[in-house]
Design a protein around this motif. Sequence first.
Motif, PDB file in Angstrom:
ATOM      1  N   ALA A  77       0.825  -1.207   0.000  1.00  0.00           N
ATOM      2  CA  ALA A  77       0.000   0.000   0.000  1.00  0.00           C
ATOM      3  C   ALA A  77       0.859   1.257   0.000  1.00  0.00           C
ATOM      4  O   ALA A  77       0.526   2.248  -0.674  1.00  0.00           O
ATOM      5  N   THR A  81       0.851   3.871  -3.044  1.00  0.00           N
ATOM      6  CA  THR A  81       0.531   5.280  -2.810  1.00  0.00           C
ATOM      7  C   THR A  81       1.607   6.188  -3.389  1.00  0.00           C
ATOM      8  O   THR A  81       1.303   7.193  -4.049  1.00  0.00           O
ATOM      9  N   ILE A  85       0.879   8.834  -6.473  1.00  0.00           N
ATOM     10  CA  ILE A  85       1.081  10.272  -6.280  1.00  0.00           C
ATOM     11  C   ILE A  85       2.158  10.791  -7.223  1.00  0.00           C
ATOM     12  O   ILE A  85       2.046  11.889  -7.789  1.00  0.00           O
ATOM     13  N   ILE A 219      -3.900  12.169  -2.410  1.00  0.00           N
ATOM     14  CA  ILE A 219      -3.315  11.090  -1.617  1.00  0.00           C
ATOM     15  C   ILE A 219      -4.325  10.478  -0.644  1.00  0.00           C
ATOM     16  O   ILE A 219      -4.167   9.334  -0.218  1.00  0.00           O
ATOM     17  N   TYR A 245      -2.796  -2.889  -7.928  1.00  0.00           N
ATOM     18  CA  TYR A 245      -2.233  -2.001  -6.912  1.00  0.00           C
ATOM     19  C   TYR A 245      -3.209  -1.889  -5.745  1.00  0.00           C
ATOM     20  O   TYR A 245      -4.371  -2.287  -5.823  1.00  0.00           O
ATOM     21  N   VAL A 247      -3.631   1.112  -2.189  1.00  0.00           N
ATOM     22  CA  VAL A 247      -3.124   2.362  -1.608  1.00  0.00           C
ATOM     23  C   VAL A 247      -3.459   2.378  -0.124  1.00  0.00           C
ATOM     24  O   VAL A 247      -4.274   1.592   0.364  1.00  0.00           O
ATOM     25  N   LEU A 248      -2.826   3.281   0.585  1.00  0.00           N
ATOM     26  CA  LEU A 248      -2.998   3.330   2.035  1.00  0.00           C
ATOM     27  C   LEU A 248      -4.441   3.588   2.470  1.00  0.00           C
ATOM     28  O   LEU A 248      -4.911   2.952   3.417  1.00  0.00           O
ATOM     29  N   LEU A 274       0.656   7.524   6.550  1.00  0.00           N
ATOM     30  CA  LEU A 274       0.059   8.375   5.528  1.00  0.00           C
ATOM     31  C   LEU A 274       0.277   9.853   5.855  1.00  0.00           C
ATOM     32  O   LEU A 274       0.596  10.661   4.959  1.00  0.00           O
TER      33      LEU A 274
END
Length: 296
Positions: A77, A81, A85, A219, A245, A247-248, A274
């Motif tokens: 994650a 992220t 970004i 984000i 994928y 992400v957080l 994060l």
Amino acid sequence: MTVTVRKTPITAALQGRRRPLEPAFRVVLLASLAIAVVFLGILLAYVVSEGWGRLDSRLWTNFPSKLYPERAGAQSAIVGTVYIIGLTGAFCVPIGVMTAIYLEEYASREHWWNRLIELNIQNLAAVPSIVYGILGLGVLARGLDLGRTLITAALTLSLLVLPVVIIAAREAIRAVPGSIRQGSLALGATQWQTIWRQVLPAAVPGIATGTILALSRAIGEAAPLLLLGAVTHITFNPESVTDAYTVLPIQIFNWIKQPEAEFHTLASAAIVILLAILLLMNSVAIWLRNRYEKRG
């Protein structure tokens, strides 16, 4: 020669009424600021205290696990992220700055299409993020056959924050004094040379601030990525833009749903990570802004 301004009864009454209201207004502003800071401090203290037990190397070296929370981590994650970004910034910043340059330096306000572009940019800045997720799913993932991949998510988030980048860049370029442009043109520079060597360096602090605000919004977005295949259990790092994928924000949401208290601790620790990434981004923007302000 001294000029005396005669005060009418109405003017004197208005001035007398403003004086007691100004301190009261300042008190209200300070109280609002204090309330916001206190609640933010409480939230940060709660998250840090809850996730302190898992703020160790396991969090960024291990992959997620559904069965063993003591072994679970958020490496996939975190990497996802950072990739998203980075790609989002690479897509939206050049396009946003170039669009702002065109609208401020080249576009004529008399042409209806330029006014239409400005109106659409202002309207798109207020569109909910889930709408961009539907757009990315229908046009990018299915229409262009990009699939639910890393590149699709980055392009969708670029569309989401692009209006913010354009508006911030336009304001920064507009704030550059006209005398700088006139002096450069008077010395024989072309319009593009004036923009590249004079206007843009002076506008970098404002552009950097607007860009970091836009990326800070990207984000933390989860709604568009849910539609674009940001699955919650990924045990590998993406190696190309066509890979799956996570992400957080999605990983945090998945851990919070679990009934075990250990997963809630993991979620708090991931929130701290994060926030650390967000603070690092802001630090870079502040460094760029201060550097170019000193040059100016």
